[in-house]
Enzyme design. Structure first.
Site, PDB file in Angstrom:
ATOM      1  N   ASP A 156      -8.582   1.652   6.131  1.00  0.00           N
ATOM      2  CA  ASP A 156      -8.287   1.683   4.763  1.00  0.00           C
ATOM      3  C   ASP A 156      -7.337   0.655   4.310  1.00  0.00           C
ATOM      4  O   ASP A 156      -7.683  -0.163   3.290  1.00  0.00           O
ATOM      5  CB  ASP A 156      -7.492   2.858   4.574  1.00  0.00           C
ATOM      6  N   ASP A 195      -4.779  -0.484   9.651  1.00  0.00           N
ATOM      7  CA  ASP A 195      -5.916   0.341   9.949  1.00  0.00           C
ATOM      8  C   ASP A 195      -7.167   0.081   8.843  1.00  0.00           C
ATOM      9  O   ASP A 195      -6.940  -0.936   8.024  1.00  0.00           O
ATOM     10  CB  ASP A 195      -5.593   1.894   9.646  1.00  0.00           C
ATOM     11  N   GLU A 241       0.984  -1.083   0.178  1.00  0.00           N
ATOM     12  CA  GLU A 241      -0.081   0.030  -0.128  1.00  0.00           C
ATOM     13  C   GLU A 241       0.852   1.330  -0.006  1.00  0.00           C
ATOM     14  O   GLU A 241       1.664   1.470   0.964  1.00  0.00           O
ATOM     15  CB  GLU A 241      -0.950   0.020   1.216  1.00  0.00           C
TER      16      GLU A 241
END
Ligand code: 28G
Length: 640
Positions: free
Chosen positions: A505, A503, A428
């Protein structure tokens, strides 16, 4: 009120039995982690379900209590409380204090063969801090209680009048000395009961969680059984035609099936059961199902002259199929292959199911011509795609060279050509991607950074997915094709590791990627090649010393190891770690923590997609908290 007799010498023998369970619990319930913990519940629920299956009572209610106990209630005949003639103790006491009580004393033909071992209520008792049973029967309310692993503390006693009510209520508290966690999972329990409800149509399952305010409450009741199961599995898909179901009874075996085809689905989704227990690895009944369906479709297509000579292969016919196959096999005929109950071995099941499906489906196709022609055209399309893919592959092989794929410039490849050992990190964010690139093991680790959130592939066509740059890059990087042409043997990586922030996201990105793999490269998941990397939450440090903590439990340990005067930093994202920290904590096979992605529960996958794709972030967080269990050591073993 009257107490029902005290017990004799047999009782001592009985207690020794339960001691054996406490000494080696894993032998009876598989493990002492969350899976074993829930096993205690299934043992009790299954007894209530058996009672309902026999035609007594149509409701099973499960309640999670604030004190950590759980209760299960049925409205059957009530467990017999009279003195058992051979052992001279109440029958109910035998059921809760002797192993194999279920098999030994029952004369039932079909049994809802419970969990992994089907070992009975005594095992639950043995592994509980306390267990209470209340029975309503013969106009009376009976009660019996055990403590400390099945020691009788309150002998059977009549405690009131039941009137005309009958039924059984079992409440127990699992022993924290036995289990690594005694925290029952709402999601695990509801999924299990919902699955049971689909398989046992017309039996109502009620679940309640009193540990939270407001209480959680769910009821599962399916009058159409398997049809509704298929419908739930296909909620997010584009069905072609109706859900079809057949049932038959032959040679003492009851066979039921429901199925439906969907567009834009390149997988076969066949879930089989024997006596209401999922047969994960299929077996003789699933083989019969596949043979029958292949034969019926080919014979029909040939007769109507739709094929021009070339027969359809089984795979062509199963693409996009969702099917539930459920068999009830009498105890005398049931056999399994291997150690677990995950593969049916009963030899006669193959021919029986083959003929059952062939006969019913042939009839159905003849009665529904339009559906049949549509279906066969769809199969021919799959066949054409398969033939084209095979041809392309043969040509590439003929040239005696692996097609040199032009790799995306976003990818930092691994140097080794030992594909099985190579790992692809899908990371990510560009900045974490940069650290991963610097910190990685160059020989075996490749890095592919993602920009933003990947596309949700749940309800789009393959064409649209292929136009997405991010996914095109992933497909090209893995190099093993996509959809029906995907061949796991061609994968350039033995592990695909998703690395995101810890988290919501990050969890969302994980799900979007998993949805993609689930739809288009499913063998990667079924072969256990897809993982999620778990970055640490904390760093505890003092000059020259540091410790990382992955969960809140680890934090105390880390603090103790560092000693007085420590400082703590909390990692909010991968980006906060430099290259060497990221390597040490999250990428280095010696220290890292990986969660292997499994798809045990078909419905869980489908509902997870619905929950995690939804707008409700708190639902999402709750799901991740419940299902990514950081306390489950077995998630991490051999995953370095
Ligand atoms: C609430 C949670 C779990 C149960 C029954 C009912 C009977 C029973 C259970 O019999 C074996 C078979 C006959 C003696 C059977 C009642 C026949 C007549 C039962 C449960 C030994 C036990 N009346 N309901 N076991 N019997 N519910 N719910 O456990 O010969 S267990």
């Amino acid at each position: 009120m009257a107490s029902v007799k005290s017990y004799g010498a047999d009782d001592i023998e009985v207690l020794e039995g339960l001691e054996a369970v406490r000494k080696r619990p894993a032998m009876y319930i598989g493990s002492t982690n969350l899976s074993g913990l829930h096993h205690l519940v299934w043992e009790i629920v299954d007894n209530g379900v058996d009672e309902a299956l026999n035609g007594y009572g149509d409701t099973i209610a499960v309640t999670l209590h604030k004190d950590g106990s759980i209760s299960v209630e049925d409205r059957g005949r009530g467990i017999p409380c009279g003195i058992q003639s051979k052992y001279k103790v109440p029958a109910i006491h035998l059921i809760f204090s002797t192993l194999h009580a279920g098999g030994k004393f029952s004369s039932k033909v079909y049994s809802n063969a419970g969990g992994l071992h089907g070992v009975g209520a005594a095992v639950t008792n043995a592994l509980s801090e306390w267990l209470d049973v209340t029975v309503m029967r013969d106009g009376k309310i009976y009660h019996i209680r055990y403590e400390k692993g099945g020691k009788l503390t309150e002998p059977l006693k009549v405690i009131g009048d039941a009137g005309r009510k009958t039924g059984t209520l079992v409440r127990f508290k699992p022993d924290p000395k036995i289990f690594s966690s005694v925290d029952f999972k709402w999601e695990t329990i509801t999924r299990h009961l919902q699955e049971s409800a689909f398989l046992l149509k017309k039996v109502r399952f009620i679940v309640k969680d009193e540990r939270v305010t407001p209480y959680l409450n769910e009821t599962y009741l399916y009058n159409e059984g398997l049809k509704e199961y298929v419908s739930a599995l296909n909620v997010n898909k584009t069905p072609i035609g109706p859900i079809v179901s057949f049932e038959d009874f032959s040679n003492d075996i009851k066979m039921e099936v429901a199925f439906q085809y969907c567009a834009n689905d390149y997988n076969e989704n066949i879930y089989s059961y024997a006596n209401n227990v999922r047969t994960h690895d299929g077996g003789t009944h699933e083989t019969g199902f596949k043979l029958g369906i292949t034969r019926a479709v080919n014979d029909f297509a040939e007769e109507k002259d739709l094929l021009r000579g070339k027969k359809l292969e089984g795979g062509d016919i199963r693409e996009g199929l969702t099917a539930i196959l459920s068999l009830k096999v009498p105890e005398s005929l049931i056999q399994y292959e291997g150690q677990t109950k995950s593969k049916l071995g009963t030899p006669e099941a193959t021919a029986l199911v083959n003929n059952f499906i062939y006969t019913k489906l042939t009839y159905f196709l003849n009665e529904n011509n339009e559906y049949a022609v549509n279906l066969i055209n769809k199969c021919i399309e799959s066949q054409n795609a398969r033939i084209a893919a095979r041809k392309a592959k043969d040509e590439a092989r003929g040239k005696k060279q692996r097609k040199e794929i032009i790799l995306s410039d976003k990818l930092t490849p691994a140097q080794s050509k030992d594909y099985k050992k190579n790992e692809l990190f899908i990371v990510e964010g560009e900045s974490a991607g940069g650290s991963a690139r610097k910190g990685r093991d160059r020989l075996h680790q490749a890095i592919l950074p993602l920009r933003g959130k990947p596309l949700n592939t749940d309800s789009i066509t393959m064409d649209r997915m292929l136009k997405n740059e991010e996914f095109a890059t992933i497909i090209n990087t893995i190099g093993a094709g996509v959809g029906s042409e995907f061949d796991v043997n061609d994968s350039r990586y033995g592990k695909i590791i998703i690395m995101t922030d810890a988290d919501t996201d990050g969890a969302h990105i994980q799900t979007l990627l998993l949805t993609f793999f689930y739809h288009y490269m499913r063998p990667l998941i079924t072969n256990g090649m897809v993982y999620v990397a778990v970055p640490p939450l904390y760093r505890v440090f003092k000059e020259g010393k540091e410790q990382y903590a992955w969960r809140d439990n680890d934090l105390e340990e880390a603090k103790a190891k560092i000693g007085r005067g420590y400082e703590i930093s909390r990692f909010k994202g991968l980006g906060e770690m430099d290259a060497s920290q990221l390597w040490e904590t999250t990428m280095n096979p010696e220290h890292r923590m990986l969660v292997r992605i499994r798809i045990d529960d078909p419905l869980l996958v489908e509902t997870r997609v619905a929950v995690l794709m939804g707008k409700d972030a708190s639902l999402r967080r709750k799901w991740v908290e419940e299902n990514v269990d950081f306390n489950e050591k077995d998630n991490f073993e051999e995953l370095k």
